[in-house]
Design a protein around this motif. Structure first.
Motif, PDB file in Angstrom:
ATOM      1  N   LEU A  75      32.100  32.070  31.328  1.00 36.27           N
ATOM      2  CA  LEU A  75      32.522  32.032  32.727  1.00 36.27           C
ATOM      3  C   LEU A  75      33.896  31.393  32.895  1.00 36.27           C
ATOM      4  CD1 LEU A  75      29.176  30.868  34.414  1.00 36.27           C
ATOM      5  CD2 LEU A  75      29.988  33.197  33.986  1.00 36.27           C
ATOM      6  N   ARG A  78      36.418  33.196  35.095  1.00 35.12           N
ATOM      7  CA  ARG A  78      35.854  33.909  36.243  1.00 35.12           C
ATOM      8  C   ARG A  78      35.739  33.074  37.508  1.00 35.12           C
ATOM      9  NH1 ARG A  78      33.318  38.727  35.160  1.00 35.12           N
ATOM     10  NH2 ARG A  78      33.204  39.342  32.973  1.00 35.12           N
ATOM     11  N   LEU A  79      35.696  31.754  37.380  1.00 29.12           N
ATOM     12  CA  LEU A  79      35.351  30.923  38.528  1.00 29.12           C
ATOM     13  C   LEU A  79      36.541  30.110  39.006  1.00 29.12           C
ATOM     14  CD1 LEU A  79      31.850  29.665  37.347  1.00 29.12           C
ATOM     15  CD2 LEU A  79      32.430  31.725  38.648  1.00 29.12           C
ATOM     16  N   GLN A 128      34.408  31.434  47.844  1.00 27.34           N
ATOM     17  CA  GLN A 128      35.064  32.145  46.748  1.00 27.34           C
ATOM     18  C   GLN A 128      34.355  31.889  45.426  1.00 27.34           C
ATOM     19  OE1 GLN A 128      39.032  30.591  47.068  1.00 27.34           O
ATOM     20  NE2 GLN A 128      39.325  31.483  49.104  1.00 27.34           N
ATOM     21  N   PHE A 129      33.934  30.628  45.229  1.00 27.43           N
ATOM     22  CA  PHE A 129      33.213  30.289  44.005  1.00 27.43           C
ATOM     23  C   PHE A 129      31.927  31.092  43.881  1.00 27.43           C
ATOM     24  CE2 PHE A 129      29.556  27.618  42.662  1.00 27.43           C
ATOM     25  CZ  PHE A 129      29.762  27.672  41.293  1.00 27.43           C
ATOM     26  N   SER A 132      32.468  34.836  43.348  1.00 30.62           N
ATOM     27  CA  SER A 132      32.854  35.130  41.959  1.00 30.62           C
ATOM     28  C   SER A 132      31.663  35.021  41.024  1.00 30.62           C
ATOM     29  CB  SER A 132      33.958  34.169  41.515  1.00 30.62           C
ATOM     30  OG  SER A 132      35.118  34.319  42.297  1.00 30.62           O
ATOM     31  N   LEU A 133      30.882  33.967  41.180  1.00 31.61           N
ATOM     32  CA  LEU A 133      29.715  33.781  40.319  1.00 31.61           C
ATOM     33  C   LEU A 133      28.712  34.912  40.504  1.00 31.61           C
ATOM     34  CD1 LEU A 133      28.116  31.965  38.333  1.00 31.61           C
ATOM     35  CD2 LEU A 133      27.155  30.812  40.344  1.00 31.61           C
ATOM     36  N   THR A 136      29.530  38.264  38.936  1.00 30.96           N
ATOM     37  CA  THR A 136      29.598  38.325  37.475  1.00 30.96           C
ATOM     38  C   THR A 136      28.484  39.231  36.957  1.00 30.96           C
ATOM     39  OG1 THR A 136      30.506  36.088  37.342  1.00 30.96           O
ATOM     40  CG2 THR A 136      29.463  36.967  35.357  1.00 30.96           C
ATOM     41  N   HIS A 202      23.947  29.732  39.695  1.00 32.27           N
ATOM     42  CA  HIS A 202      24.001  28.359  39.187  1.00 32.27           C
ATOM     43  C   HIS A 202      22.578  27.837  39.079  1.00 32.27           C
ATOM     44  CE1 HIS A 202      24.078  23.960  39.599  1.00 32.27           C
ATOM     45  NE2 HIS A 202      25.260  23.998  39.011  1.00 32.27           N
ATOM     46  N   TRP A 224      24.716  22.784  34.954  1.00 29.93           N
ATOM     47  CA  TRP A 224      24.389  24.212  34.989  1.00 29.93           C
ATOM     48  C   TRP A 224      23.107  24.523  34.219  1.00 29.93           C
ATOM     49  CZ3 TRP A 224      27.594  28.241  37.083  1.00 29.93           C
ATOM     50  CH2 TRP A 224      28.752  27.773  37.725  1.00 29.93           C
ATOM     51  N   ASP A 235      21.225  29.918  45.501  1.00 22.96           N
ATOM     52  CA  ASP A 235      22.521  29.239  45.554  1.00 22.96           C
ATOM     53  C   ASP A 235      23.037  29.102  46.981  1.00 22.96           C
ATOM     54  OD1 ASP A 235      22.652  28.916  42.817  1.00 22.96           O
ATOM     55  OD2 ASP A 235      24.126  30.507  42.487  1.00 22.96           O
ATOM     56  N   TYR A 255      32.555  35.121  51.771  1.00 21.84           N
ATOM     57  CA  TYR A 255      31.570  35.511  50.755  1.00 21.84           C
ATOM     58  C   TYR A 255      31.093  36.939  50.962  1.00 21.84           C
ATOM     59  CZ  TYR A 255      27.132  35.595  48.175  1.00 21.84           C
ATOM     60  OH  TYR A 255      26.098  35.928  47.327  1.00 21.84           O
TER      61      TYR A 255
END
Length: 303
Positions: A75, A78-79, A128-129, A132-133, A136, A202, A224, A235, A255
């Motif tokens: 990751l 990516r984050l 945004q986090f 992105s997660l 994935t 997560h 994690w 999440d 989001y």
């Protein structure tokens, strides 16, 4: 109170941590080792200024730590928020029966006592986090044998029943207004069919797994161990537990919108998680953490 599921099977003292790290990673032997604390699963030490080591304190944590070691490096690009990068893979030792893991150190403090304005300022980067997660490819997690819905999140009835047991435990320890508020919420709780697709999670987002800088801005996501595949509502609890009501629309603008059942599940988890933290904090006499858990519940139930 019911059995304390956060109790340790092993503890790692500062001296033992120093010996384990020094033997297996001689390049770190001269670095000072300082205990940062512990969660349910791991005892945590800072090593010098650059690294942090986590040592499992329960058998269940061993597999979680190993999964972190496999998945987190994938990751890295990516984050948009810093997170600990695995660097040192420690093995079983004569003095300690578990593997352990050393990571890059992420600076910051827990987001305790922040103002609504400080929380609102972090809404875009938090969105945004998670965007992105959650975008994935889950194939990355499957290759690392990450579990599918290991929290059984879609069984709302079972989780509601568990929350009612927690409420009984808490009622024996405190007479706070939050007890009555949660009881009323659970009486009214209904969540429709959950249709959202599974994503990479997560898996354990709450205020003790988040870090903020001196201005109160989100600066890191840690711990994690529960990374896996499941419903995004797990999440998205953070939208209700961390953000004030006025900031939630701003989060979803960044989001992307989700259905009402997902929002309902996210809010339920935003109450469920701090109930557990509250119980542990009362048991450990951690007044600041207990107070923050109560504040989280109040914020989560704001409309």
């Amino acid at each position: 109170m019911s059995a304390k599921i956060w109790e340790a099977e092993w503890d790692v003292s500062e001296d033992l941590a120093q010996r384990l790290i020094g033997r297996q990673f001689p390049q770190l032997a001269a670095r000072p080792v300082r205990r940062l604390g512990h969660g349910w699963d791991n005892t945590v030490y800072r090593v010098g200024d650059e690294y942090v080591f986590r040592f499992p304190r329960r058998d269940i944590a061993v597999e979680l730590l190993q999964r972190e070691g496999m998945l987190l490096p994938k990751l890295a690009d990516r984050l948009p928020i810093p997170f600990p990068k695995p660097m040192f893979y420690g093995g079983v030792d004569d003095e300690y029966p578990c593997p352990f893991l050393g990571y890059t150190y992420v600076s910051g403090t827990f987001p305790i006592g922040l103002s609504d304005e400080q929380r609102t300022a972090s809404a875009p980067v938090l969105a945004q986090f998670l965007k992105s997660l959650h975008s994935t490819p889950v194939s990355i997690a499957k290759e690392a044998r990450a579990p599918l819905d290991h929290r059984n999140l879609r069984d709302v009835a079972a989780r509601k029943e568990r929350m009612q047991r927690f409420l009984s435990d808490l009622s024996a320890l405190t007479q706070e207004e939050e007890i009555r508020t949660v009881a009323g919420y659970l009486e009214r709780l209904e969540i429709g069919p959950l249709t959202q697709s599974d994503v990479l999670l997560h898996g354990d987002l709450h205020f003790k797994n988040m870090l903020v800088d001196e201005a109160g801005r989100l600066s890191g996501i840690i711990d994690w161990g529960d990374i896996g595949i499941g419903h995004p509502g797990c999440d998205l609890n953070i939208v209700y537990s961390f953000l004030p009501a006025k900031a939630r629309s701003r989060f979803f603008e960044e989001y992307g919108e989700v259905d009402e059942a997902t929002k309902g599940l996210a809010r339920m988890m935003a109450v469920y998680i701090p109930m557990l933290i509250w119980m542990q904090a009362l048991d450990a006499k951690e007044e600041a953490v207990a107070a923050e858990a109560r504040a989280v519940i109040r914020r989560a139930l704001e409309d």
